[in-house]
Motif scaffolding. Structure first.
Motif, PDB file in Angstrom:
ATOM      1  N   SER A 135     -86.749  25.798 -32.190  1.00 31.01           N
ATOM      2  CA  SER A 135     -86.271  24.819 -31.216  1.00 31.01           C
ATOM      3  C   SER A 135     -85.031  24.079 -31.709  1.00 31.01           C
ATOM      4  O   SER A 135     -84.248  23.556 -30.904  1.00 31.01           O
ATOM      5  CB  SER A 135     -87.378  23.798 -30.919  1.00 31.01           C
ATOM      6  N   ILE A 136     -84.836  24.006 -33.008  1.00 30.66           N
ATOM      7  CA  ILE A 136     -83.761  23.179 -33.568  1.00 30.66           C
ATOM      8  C   ILE A 136     -82.381  23.643 -33.113  1.00 30.66           C
ATOM      9  O   ILE A 136     -81.575  22.822 -32.653  1.00 30.66           O
ATOM     10  CB  ILE A 136     -83.879  23.122 -35.104  1.00 30.66           C
ATOM     11  N   PRO A 137     -82.047  24.943 -33.196  1.00 30.22           N
ATOM     12  CA  PRO A 137     -80.752  25.370 -32.647  1.00 30.22           C
ATOM     13  C   PRO A 137     -80.632  25.092 -31.148  1.00 30.22           C
ATOM     14  O   PRO A 137     -79.525  24.795 -30.669  1.00 30.22           O
ATOM     15  CB  PRO A 137     -80.729  26.876 -32.937  1.00 30.22           C
ATOM     16  N   GLU A 138     -81.739  25.165 -30.411  1.00 29.40           N
ATOM     17  CA  GLU A 138     -81.681  24.848 -28.985  1.00 29.40           C
ATOM     18  C   GLU A 138     -81.247  23.408 -28.771  1.00 29.40           C
ATOM     19  O   GLU A 138     -80.399  23.115 -27.918  1.00 29.40           O
ATOM     20  CB  GLU A 138     -83.044  25.089 -28.328  1.00 29.40           C
ATOM     21  N   PHE A 139     -81.806  22.482 -29.541  1.00 29.65           N
ATOM     22  CA  PHE A 139     -81.507  21.062 -29.375  1.00 29.65           C
ATOM     23  C   PHE A 139     -80.074  20.714 -29.779  1.00 29.65           C
ATOM     24  O   PHE A 139     -79.457  19.827 -29.178  1.00 29.65           O
ATOM     25  CB  PHE A 139     -82.463  20.208 -30.213  1.00 29.65           C
ATOM     26  N   PHE A 140     -79.549  21.386 -30.804  1.00 27.20           N
ATOM     27  CA  PHE A 140     -78.292  20.916 -31.389  1.00 27.20           C
ATOM     28  C   PHE A 140     -77.069  21.789 -31.104  1.00 27.20           C
ATOM     29  O   PHE A 140     -75.966  21.266 -30.981  1.00 27.20           O
ATOM     30  CB  PHE A 140     -78.467  20.754 -32.907  1.00 27.20           C
ATOM     31  N   ARG A 141     -77.244  23.101 -31.004  1.00 29.65           N
ATOM     32  CA  ARG A 141     -76.069  23.963 -30.874  1.00 29.65           C
ATOM     33  C   ARG A 141     -75.265  23.635 -29.627  1.00 29.65           C
ATOM     34  O   ARG A 141     -74.039  23.461 -29.670  1.00 29.65           O
ATOM     35  CB  ARG A 141     -76.519  25.438 -30.846  1.00 29.65           C
ATOM     36  N   CYS A 142     -75.915  23.553 -28.474  1.00 24.06           N
ATOM     37  CA  CYS A 142     -75.180  23.441 -27.215  1.00 24.06           C
ATOM     38  C   CYS A 142     -74.412  22.134 -27.118  1.00 24.06           C
ATOM     39  O   CYS A 142     -73.289  22.094 -26.598  1.00 24.06           O
ATOM     40  CB  CYS A 142     -76.122  23.602 -26.030  1.00 24.06           C
ATOM     41  N   LEU A 143     -74.980  21.036 -27.618  1.00 23.27           N
ATOM     42  CA  LEU A 143     -74.323  19.737 -27.488  1.00 23.27           C
ATOM     43  C   LEU A 143     -73.206  19.539 -28.508  1.00 23.27           C
ATOM     44  O   LEU A 143     -72.524  18.513 -28.503  1.00 23.27           O
ATOM     45  CB  LEU A 143     -75.353  18.616 -27.609  1.00 23.27           C
ATOM     46  N   GLN A 144     -72.990  20.522 -29.369  1.00 24.99           N
ATOM     47  CA  GLN A 144     -71.853  20.470 -30.282  1.00 24.99           C
ATOM     48  C   GLN A 144     -70.617  21.127 -29.679  1.00 24.99           C
ATOM     49  O   GLN A 144     -69.517  21.002 -30.209  1.00 24.99           O
ATOM     50  CB  GLN A 144     -72.202  21.153 -31.616  1.00 24.99           C
ATOM     51  N   ASP A 145     -70.806  21.844 -28.558  1.00 26.83           N
ATOM     52  CA  ASP A 145     -69.695  22.579 -27.954  1.00 26.83           C
ATOM     53  C   ASP A 145     -69.528  22.289 -26.473  1.00 26.83           C
ATOM     54  O   ASP A 145     -68.914  23.081 -25.749  1.00 26.83           O
ATOM     55  CB  ASP A 145     -69.905  24.090 -28.164  1.00 26.83           C
ATOM     56  N   GLY A 146     -70.079  21.188 -25.992  1.00 26.96           N
ATOM     57  CA  GLY A 146     -69.843  20.780 -24.616  1.00 26.96           C
ATOM     58  C   GLY A 146     -70.730  21.422 -23.582  1.00 26.96           C
ATOM     59  O   GLY A 146     -70.549  21.197 -22.382  1.00 26.96           O
ATOM     60  N   ALA A 147     -71.702  22.238 -24.010  1.00 30.75           N
ATOM     61  CA  ALA A 147     -72.615  22.882 -23.062  1.00 30.75           C
ATOM     62  C   ALA A 147     -73.693  21.892 -22.624  1.00 30.75           C
ATOM     63  O   ALA A 147     -73.712  20.731 -23.054  1.00 30.75           O
ATOM     64  CB  ALA A 147     -73.230  24.125 -23.690  1.00 30.75           C
ATOM     65  N   GLN A 148     -74.598  22.354 -21.775  1.00 30.97           N
ATOM     66  CA  GLN A 148     -75.647  21.488 -21.238  1.00 30.97           C
ATOM     67  C   GLN A 148     -77.016  21.950 -21.728  1.00 30.97           C
ATOM     68  O   GLN A 148     -77.298  23.147 -21.752  1.00 30.97           O
ATOM     69  CB  GLN A 148     -75.606  21.504 -19.711  1.00 30.97           C
ATOM     70  N   LEU A 149     -77.834  20.984 -22.098  1.00 29.37           N
ATOM     71  CA  LEU A 149     -79.196  21.243 -22.567  1.00 29.37           C
ATOM     72  C   LEU A 149     -80.155  20.987 -21.409  1.00 29.37           C
ATOM     73  O   LEU A 149     -80.263  19.865 -20.915  1.00 29.37           O
ATOM     74  CB  LEU A 149     -79.535  20.331 -23.744  1.00 29.37           C
ATOM     75  N   VAL A 150     -80.828  22.033 -20.966  1.00 30.35           N
ATOM     76  CA  VAL A 150     -81.773  21.921 -19.853  1.00 30.35           C
ATOM     77  C   VAL A 150     -83.184  21.931 -20.429  1.00 30.35           C
ATOM     78  O   VAL A 150     -83.606  22.907 -21.055  1.00 30.35           O
ATOM     79  CB  VAL A 150     -81.604  23.078 -18.850  1.00 30.35           C
ATOM     80  N   MET A 151     -83.907  20.831 -20.238  1.00 28.47           N
ATOM     81  CA  MET A 151     -85.264  20.713 -20.762  1.00 28.47           C
ATOM     82  C   MET A 151     -86.253  21.314 -19.769  1.00 28.47           C
ATOM     83  O   MET A 151     -86.317  20.893 -18.606  1.00 28.47           O
ATOM     84  CB  MET A 151     -85.611  19.244 -20.995  1.00 28.47           C
ATOM     85  N   ALA A 152     -87.007  22.316 -20.209  1.00 27.04           N
ATOM     86  CA  ALA A 152     -88.055  22.896 -19.357  1.00 27.04           C
ATOM     87  C   ALA A 152     -89.175  21.879 -19.191  1.00 27.04           C
ATOM     88  O   ALA A 152     -89.380  21.008 -20.038  1.00 27.04           O
ATOM     89  CB  ALA A 152     -88.597  24.178 -19.974  1.00 27.04           C
TER      90      ALA A 152
END
Length: 711
Positions: free
Chosen positions: A319-336
């Protein structure tokens, strides 16, 4: 594997090389197939007095490198034997110098660890906030927080925690279901400089209390929802409810601040199953996980157009890359939504609704997902990741029948910051198994024998991991840390390598193939399970004198746990389930319990697990007296159960669990019901209503609710 060779050499030398005419087969380690045998022949001295050695090798099996190296292995053993007849052949380093250079250095010639420039998990996120403050960052159902809003709330929580005396090297636990508060809690804890510790709210309180005390957690963050049992204060740990207490937190400053955290500081602790009866915490620093995320950035570029679905349970390190990778590059984190990761129909709908581009599955769940309807409408997807279990060739082929997209197989234990090797799966792949690939930058992978010597290419050995992504070790387990994190003889002084317990081998091209385990640890549905932990807790039951737990497969190929026990033969399975459920998470509770008058043992006096009777669910002993479906709905449910569970006849009173049902089976059942009736229903409904009669009634009630809502 060298026993035949040892006897052969001994016999040869005892005859002082006189009247020699012998032939022997050397079984290439790891191969039972006769085609992989190497035949050695020795004939009489020639006219010069030299003995003749002939190596007979199947050229369709042994490649050029192997045909050159394997005879040299034999000669190296012969040289060692001449020097010292009393040494064990297993202690002989059989590799030639060039071979050793290849497996130790060339195959590990990954680029150096990334220059992290003193960054932490939040460095690039805070930079991204300045670039796109008004862009959507975190989404949950119909709620959206922009980068600015999310960052300001995390800052407020960070300031609040600092005022409570929490900072670097402290631990803050988080226990909540998926929501906007979950990533807020994680980022807020890191803002304070502390490390976060995720705890599943469904864990039994006994397990929660142990983890909180073991990790010396200073605070527990919740979001207004109770854990499975009533929450109570644990000594030394205060509780903060991010819903009920937010008014107080919101009075803090929204501005960024320096927390003094550096790469060597603790970032998170993940608890995994432990063989002694208690879970063990793996402590990981910022340097390790930052290197892992930088590698993914190099592998795959994402931007503001990407949306990553966060569906992996946050107690699972993937889960850790899911939480952090996207918000380092301007993407959006969608919580299921909570439990949404178990519902293929919901996942398909979510992918379409939010335009998900990146998604992760453990292979067993991907198998179920690929059976869902509507996959052809998931056109936004750009890439898939899998980790946590081995990918079968069958699953890989099935994936490419459904999607023409990059599919990455990642490998790594929690003790090495999530993953350390990668393989991009290939359509029409002709190999014998799906590899785990090559090491990521800054990491080294060694395949070693029991003497910590590198094994030849193609020869199985235990997989060891060295490099920047190693964890600190286990929380409060110095002895276990020393056993698993051992000195690395192939690196600079003081370097460590992690003994994974995984069995693997190198291919000639440096690609690694995963072969299984060398111990009793298993991975099931992505979760790492020490069977010894279940056995220890089961043996603490007053009716059990000895317990052995094994992982097996049902008729559909899905895995489940079976417990064999000795003691009181008339004890109800329910009593054992309740005993385990008070201490273990649901995924660690065996599906069935088999009484043993006595256990089969081997020559060393240990239980011979291979001789345990095979458990079979599809027998009459697991069923009640057959009662046929009595109405149309029960008939439909019975048909689905029989098809999914591959049981010819199931009565309306037969129990789902007693028939071998488990969470993935339940997911398949619910997916079929949802598809056939166009009716959303929870996976938990199967466990709460474990017979066809009860499940049909639950469906009927759900239909009535839907009808009432429409009116």
């Amino acid at each position: 594997s060298f026993n035949v060779l040892l006897n052969f050499i001994s016999g040869t030398f005892s005859d002082s090389f006189e009247n020699v005419s012998m032939q022997s087969e050397w079984v290439l380690p790891g191969h039972a197939d006769p085609a992989h045998h190497l035949r050695l022949q020795i004939h009489d001295f020639d006219s010069t007095g030299a003995i003749k050695l002939f190596f007979d090798m199947n050229t369709s099996v042994f490649d050029d490198a192997c045909r050159e190296n394997v005879p040299q292995h034999f000669l190296n053993i012969l040289d060692a034997f001449l020097e010292n007849r009393n040494q064990s052949i297993t202690s002989v380093d059989i590799l030639a110098k060039a071979e050793k250079e290849k497996v130790l250095n060339q195959f590990n010639k990954t680029q150096k660890a990334f220059d992290l420039d003193h960054q932490t998990l939040l460095t690039h996120f805070e930079q991204q906030v300045k670039k796109t403050p008004n862009a959507p960052a975190v989404l949950f159902e119909d709620e959206v927080w922009t980068y600015r809003q999310f960052n300001e709330k995390a800052n407020q929580l960070g300031h609040f925690l600092l005022k409570q005396g929490i900072g670097k090297e402290d631990v803050v636990a988080i226990s909540m279901e998926r929501s906007l508060e979950m990533p807020l809690a994680i980022y807020g804890v890191l803002k304070s400089g502390a490390a976060y510790l995720p705890i599943d709210p469904a864990y039994p309180m006994e397990r929660v209390d142990f983890i909180l005390k073991d990790a010396s957690a200073k605070m527990l963050l919740t979001n207004g929802r109770k854990t499975r049992d009533e929450k109570r204060e644990t000594e030394g740990t205060s509780t903060l409810d991010l819903v009920a207490d937010w008014a107080e937190v919101s009075e803090e400053s929204t501005g960024d601040f320096e927390n003094g955290v550096r790469l060597e500081n603790l970032a998170y602790i993940i608890y995994t199953s432990g063989s002694t009866g208690n879970p063990k915490g793996v402590a990981t620093e910022h340097r390790a996980i930052c290197n892992r995320i930088e590698w993914e950035k190099e592998l795959v570029k994402i931007d503001e157009s990407d949306r990553i679905l966060q569906k992996t349970p946050y107690t699972f390190d993937v889960s850790i890359p899911e939480f952090f990778r996207c918000l380092q590059d301007g993407a959006q984190l969608v919580m299921a939504r909570p439990e949404g990761h178990k519902d293929p129909t919901y996942l398909v709908e979510t992918i379409q609704r939010f335009g998900i581009t990146t998604i992760h599955f453990v292979p067993s769940m991907l198998t179920v997902f690929l059976e869902a309807s509507g996959l052809e409408n998931c056109k936004s997807l750009r890439r898939f990741y899998s980790t946590g279990e081995a990918i079968s060739l069958e699953l890989q082929n099935k994936f490419f029948e459904k999607f023409d997209l990059p599919y990455y197989n990642l490998y790594g234990p929690t003790e090495a910051a999530v993953e350390v090797s990668v393989w991009q799966c290939q359509p029409n792949y002709k190999g014998s198994s799906v590899p785990i690939g090559v090491p990521m930058p800054g990491n080294q992978i060694y395949i070693l024998n029991e003497k910590l010597q590198p094994t030849p290419v193609g020869t199985p050995g235990e997989l060891y991991i060295g490099g920047v992504q190693l964890a600190r070790g286990y929380v409060n387990r110095p002895k276990l840390t020393a056993e698993r994190f051992v000195p690395n003889p192939f690196a600079e002084a003081g370097a460590k390598m992690y003994r994974s317990g995984d069995l693997a081998r190198y291919r000639a091209d440096g690609v690694i193939e995963f072969l299984g385990r060398v111990d009793f640890q298993v991975k099931m549905r992505g979760f790492r399970i020490e069977l010894g932990e279940i056995e220890a807790i089961l043996e603490s039951h007053e009716a059990v004198t000895k317990a052995v737990v094994v992982m097996q497969e049902d008729a559909t190929g899905l895995q489940y746990l079976t417990a064999y026990y000795s003691g009181e033969s008339n004890k109800s399975e329910v009593a054992f389930i309740h005993h385990l459920a008070a201490r273990l998470p649901e995924y660690m509770i065996p599906t069935q319990f088999i009484f043993m008058e006595e256990f089969p043992v081997g020559s060393a006096g240990k239980v011979d697990r291979k001789k345990l009777p095979k458990s079979i669910f599809n027998t009459t002993k697991n069923k009640t007296e057959y009662v046929a479906p009595r109405n149309q709905l029960e008939e439909m449910v019975a048909e689905i159960w029989q098809e999914v569970m591959q049981i010819e006849q199931i009565g309306v009173h037969d129990n789902f669990l007693h028939l071998g049902g488990h969470s993935l089976t339940a997911i398949r059942l619910v997916s079929r019901v949802t598809e056939d009736l166009d009716l959303p229903i929870s996976v938990n409904a199967v466990f709460e209503n474990p017979t066809i009669e009860l499940f049909a009634k639950a469906i009927e009630m759900r239909m009535e609710e839907e009808l009432a809502n429409e009116e």
